[in-house]
Design a protein around this motif. Sequence first.
Motif, PDB file in Angstrom:
ATOM      1  N   GLY A 266       0.816  -1.206   0.000  1.00  0.00           N
ATOM      2  CA  GLY A 266       0.000   0.000   0.000  1.00  0.00           C
ATOM      3  C   GLY A 266       0.849   1.255   0.000  1.00  0.00           C
ATOM      4  N   GLY A 267       1.919   1.250   0.820  1.00  0.00           N
ATOM      5  CA  GLY A 267       2.823   2.393   0.832  1.00  0.00           C
ATOM      6  C   GLY A 267       3.531   2.566  -0.495  1.00  0.00           C
ATOM      7  N   ARG A 268       3.954   1.442  -1.071  1.00  0.00           N
ATOM      8  CA  ARG A 268       4.657   1.480  -2.360  1.00  0.00           C
ATOM      9  C   ARG A 268       3.724   1.962  -3.471  1.00  0.00           C
ATOM     10  N   MET A 269       2.500   1.440  -3.476  1.00  0.00           N
ATOM     11  CA  MET A 269       1.518   1.879  -4.476  1.00  0.00           C
ATOM     12  C   MET A 269       1.256   3.376  -4.351  1.00  0.00           C
ATOM     13  N   LYS A 277      -5.415   8.333  -4.692  1.00  0.00           N
ATOM     14  CA  LYS A 277      -5.983   7.370  -5.648  1.00  0.00           C
ATOM     15  C   LYS A 277      -5.968   5.961  -5.067  1.00  0.00           C
ATOM     16  N   THR A 278      -4.848   5.594  -4.441  1.00  0.00           N
ATOM     17  CA  THR A 278      -4.746   4.260  -3.830  1.00  0.00           C
ATOM     18  C   THR A 278      -5.807   4.072  -2.765  1.00  0.00           C
ATOM     19  N   LEU A 279      -5.950   5.062  -1.908  1.00  0.00           N
ATOM     20  CA  LEU A 279      -6.890   4.958  -0.796  1.00  0.00           C
ATOM     21  C   LEU A 279      -8.331   4.905  -1.290  1.00  0.00           C
ATOM     22  N   SER A 280      -8.641   5.662  -2.330  1.00  0.00           N
ATOM     23  CA  SER A 280      -9.999   5.662  -2.881  1.00  0.00           C
ATOM     24  C   SER A 280     -10.395   4.274  -3.385  1.00  0.00           C
ATOM     25  N   ILE A 281      -9.483   3.638  -4.094  1.00  0.00           N
ATOM     26  CA  ILE A 281      -9.764   2.294  -4.620  1.00  0.00           C
ATOM     27  C   ILE A 281      -9.979   1.313  -3.465  1.00  0.00           C
ATOM     28  N   MET A 282      -9.150   1.428  -2.437  1.00  0.00           N
ATOM     29  CA  MET A 282      -9.226   0.481  -1.329  1.00  0.00           C
ATOM     30  C   MET A 282     -10.508   0.635  -0.514  1.00  0.00           C
ATOM     31  N   TYR A 283     -10.979   1.869  -0.338  1.00  0.00           N
ATOM     32  CA  TYR A 283     -12.249   2.062   0.380  1.00  0.00           C
ATOM     33  C   TYR A 283     -13.405   1.402  -0.364  1.00  0.00           C
ATOM     34  N   ALA A 284     -13.420   1.541  -1.683  1.00  0.00           N
ATOM     35  CA  ALA A 284     -14.494   0.947  -2.479  1.00  0.00           C
ATOM     36  C   ALA A 284     -14.493  -0.576  -2.349  1.00  0.00           C
ATOM     37  N   ILE A 285     -13.300  -1.190  -2.418  1.00  0.00           N
ATOM     38  CA  ILE A 285     -13.203  -2.652  -2.307  1.00  0.00           C
ATOM     39  C   ILE A 285     -13.594  -3.115  -0.908  1.00  0.00           C
ATOM     40  N   LEU A 314      -8.132  -3.141   3.335  1.00  0.00           N
ATOM     41  CA  LEU A 314      -7.883  -2.344   4.534  1.00  0.00           C
ATOM     42  C   LEU A 314      -6.390  -2.229   4.817  1.00  0.00           C
ATOM     43  N   GLY A 315      -5.654  -3.331   4.633  1.00  0.00           N
ATOM     44  CA  GLY A 315      -4.211  -3.301   4.865  1.00  0.00           C
ATOM     45  C   GLY A 315      -3.493  -2.401   3.884  1.00  0.00           C
ATOM     46  N   THR A 316      -3.895  -2.457   2.627  1.00  0.00           N
ATOM     47  CA  THR A 316      -3.301  -1.568   1.626  1.00  0.00           C
ATOM     48  C   THR A 316      -3.643  -0.116   1.953  1.00  0.00           C
ATOM     49  N   GLY A 317      -4.866   0.111   2.408  1.00  0.00           N
ATOM     50  CA  GLY A 317      -5.281   1.451   2.803  1.00  0.00           C
ATOM     51  C   GLY A 317      -4.472   1.992   3.967  1.00  0.00           C
ATOM     52  N   THR A 393      -2.572  22.322  -2.818  1.00  0.00           N
ATOM     53  CA  THR A 393      -1.932  23.055  -1.717  1.00  0.00           C
ATOM     54  C   THR A 393      -0.688  22.299  -1.267  1.00  0.00           C
ATOM     55  N   TRP A 394      -0.759  21.613  -0.120  1.00  0.00           N
ATOM     56  CA  TRP A 394       0.429  20.934   0.406  1.00  0.00           C
ATOM     57  C   TRP A 394       0.863  19.744  -0.439  1.00  0.00           C
ATOM     58  N   GLY A 395      -0.027  19.216  -1.270  1.00  0.00           N
ATOM     59  CA  GLY A 395       0.333  18.074  -2.107  1.00  0.00           C
ATOM     60  C   GLY A 395       0.756  18.442  -3.511  1.00  0.00           C
ATOM     61  N   SER A 396       0.912  19.723  -3.774  1.00  0.00           N
ATOM     62  CA  SER A 396       1.310  20.142  -5.123  1.00  0.00           C
ATOM     63  C   SER A 396       2.786  19.843  -5.371  1.00  0.00           C
ATOM     64  N   ALA A 397       3.158  19.836  -6.627  1.00  0.00           N
ATOM     65  CA  ALA A 397       4.559  19.519  -6.989  1.00  0.00           C
ATOM     66  C   ALA A 397       5.531  20.548  -6.438  1.00  0.00           C
ATOM     67  N   LEU A 398       5.037  21.760  -6.162  1.00  0.00           N
ATOM     68  CA  LEU A 398       5.902  22.812  -5.610  1.00  0.00           C
ATOM     69  C   LEU A 398       6.223  22.578  -4.133  1.00  0.00           C
ATOM     70  N   MET A 399       5.350  21.809  -3.463  1.00  0.00           N
ATOM     71  CA  MET A 399       5.475  21.614  -2.016  1.00  0.00           C
ATOM     72  C   MET A 399       6.140  20.297  -1.632  1.00  0.00           C
ATOM     73  N   THR A 400       6.024  19.280  -2.463  1.00  0.00           N
ATOM     74  CA  THR A 400       6.571  17.972  -2.097  1.00  0.00           C
ATOM     75  C   THR A 400       7.002  17.230  -3.363  1.00  0.00           C
ATOM     76  N   SER A 401       8.004  16.383  -3.218  1.00  0.00           N
ATOM     77  CA  SER A 401       8.466  15.553  -4.339  1.00  0.00           C
ATOM     78  C   SER A 401       7.698  14.246  -4.419  1.00  0.00           C
ATOM     79  N   ALA A 402       6.834  13.987  -3.427  1.00  0.00           N
ATOM     80  CA  ALA A 402       6.061  12.743  -3.402  1.00  0.00           C
ATOM     81  C   ALA A 402       4.753  12.903  -4.176  1.00  0.00           C
ATOM     82  N   LYS A 403       4.221  11.814  -4.675  1.00  0.00           N
ATOM     83  CA  LYS A 403       2.933  11.819  -5.339  1.00  0.00           C
ATOM     84  C   LYS A 403       1.834  11.772  -4.295  1.00  0.00           C
ATOM     85  N   VAL A 404       0.891  12.684  -4.395  1.00  0.00           N
ATOM     86  CA  VAL A 404      -0.228  12.753  -3.466  1.00  0.00           C
ATOM     87  C   VAL A 404      -1.538  12.424  -4.183  1.00  0.00           C
TER      88      VAL A 404
END
Length: 404
Positions: A266-269, A277-285, A314-317, A393-404
């Motif tokens: 889940g962290g890797r995904m 996006k990962t969390l949204s899919i996992m809630y639906a499942i 749930l574990g992936t979430g 905002t905090w998840g924009s490319a200007l604020m973090t190098s991680a994908k949000v």
Amino acid sequence: MSKTSFWKAGHTPTLFASFFYFDLSFMVWVILGPLAVQISSDLQLSQAQKGLMVATPLLAGALLRIVMGVLVDHLKPKRAGIIGQVIVMGALLWAWQGVLDSYASMLTLGVLLGFAGAAFAVALPLASRWYPPEHQGTALGIAGAGNSGTAFAALLAPSLAIAFGWQNVFGLCLIPLGIAFIVYMTMAKDAPSSPPPKSMSEYLAVLKDKDAWWFMFFYSVTFGGFSGLASSLAIYFNNQYGLSPVTAGYFTAACVFAGSLVRPLGGRMADRMGGIKTLSIMYAIAAGALFVASIGMGSAMSAAVVFVIAMLALGTGNGAVFQLVPQRFRKEIGVMTGMVGMAGGIGGFYLASSLGLSRQITGSYQIGLIVFGMLAVIALLGLSSVKNRWRTTWGSALMTSAKV
């Protein structure tokens, strides 16, 4: 980023020590669940009492995560972890040598075992502070995979209880916990970039941020579902399908292994495709699987398949939530780990206790499962409502190098 770059980015011995400490702490945290059938038989507990007994460590662990989160920020993670482990080993020694012949004594033990669940608020900051933003999901997924200890409890505790008596199981737990303590003392190391301690007003100030409440709710569903089912499925399979305590433990272990082993995935995904996006899919499942489970499957095997799907989601979430939290609250990661972890424990307490109450009042687990499935749907809707703001905002490319 390549796999090699991840292993060079942080401190691998600390990551392993965090995982191992977390793993065995969680084994002890939920130990009452796999032992519940034998304990309730000896103490003549009702369905509601069984549900509350296995849920008490979850609630105690939830509240104590705040305490441990404060200790992490003031004493640093390693020292806070030492304190927590000593308390847990002392509690197990009392449980082994003391008198556990009443419902009240089991609830007291459940409160003390909450310190094992509070390991969450230590192990994750201990690992997190060593890794840069682009590797947070993977690092916290590996450290958080320590919740696989819940599977070991389900797999081994019922058989050990038959062979040695359920009270002696607490004494046997001291052996692996002692090994984990030695590993932790020799391998774990605090990161040099630990933030300075905060005042109580600064801790409370975090709660003024609405994003903190969103993360607490999201984790109350993912981890609450995981821990609540981990504590309750042995009772469920025993009551619903007449499985023996040992066989029910095997079925529970299969479900819990599924949920715990995918947390790093889940962290890797989330690192690869974004936590939202990962969390949204996992809630639906997860919601779909819980609704199907509420219908009541015709056999234990088919029920296990549905619960494995739910636990996978749930574990992936769980891993996805903690890819997002450090991006938003990196400077407050200690207190936020405690806060979010507390919410997860409360979610687990609610699910475990409500399943027992649902069974006692209606003769079925259906209502408890449906309500928690609805919470997953509400979490999905909530995530949809905040995702655009987060990504700009905090998840924009200007604020973090991680994908949000």
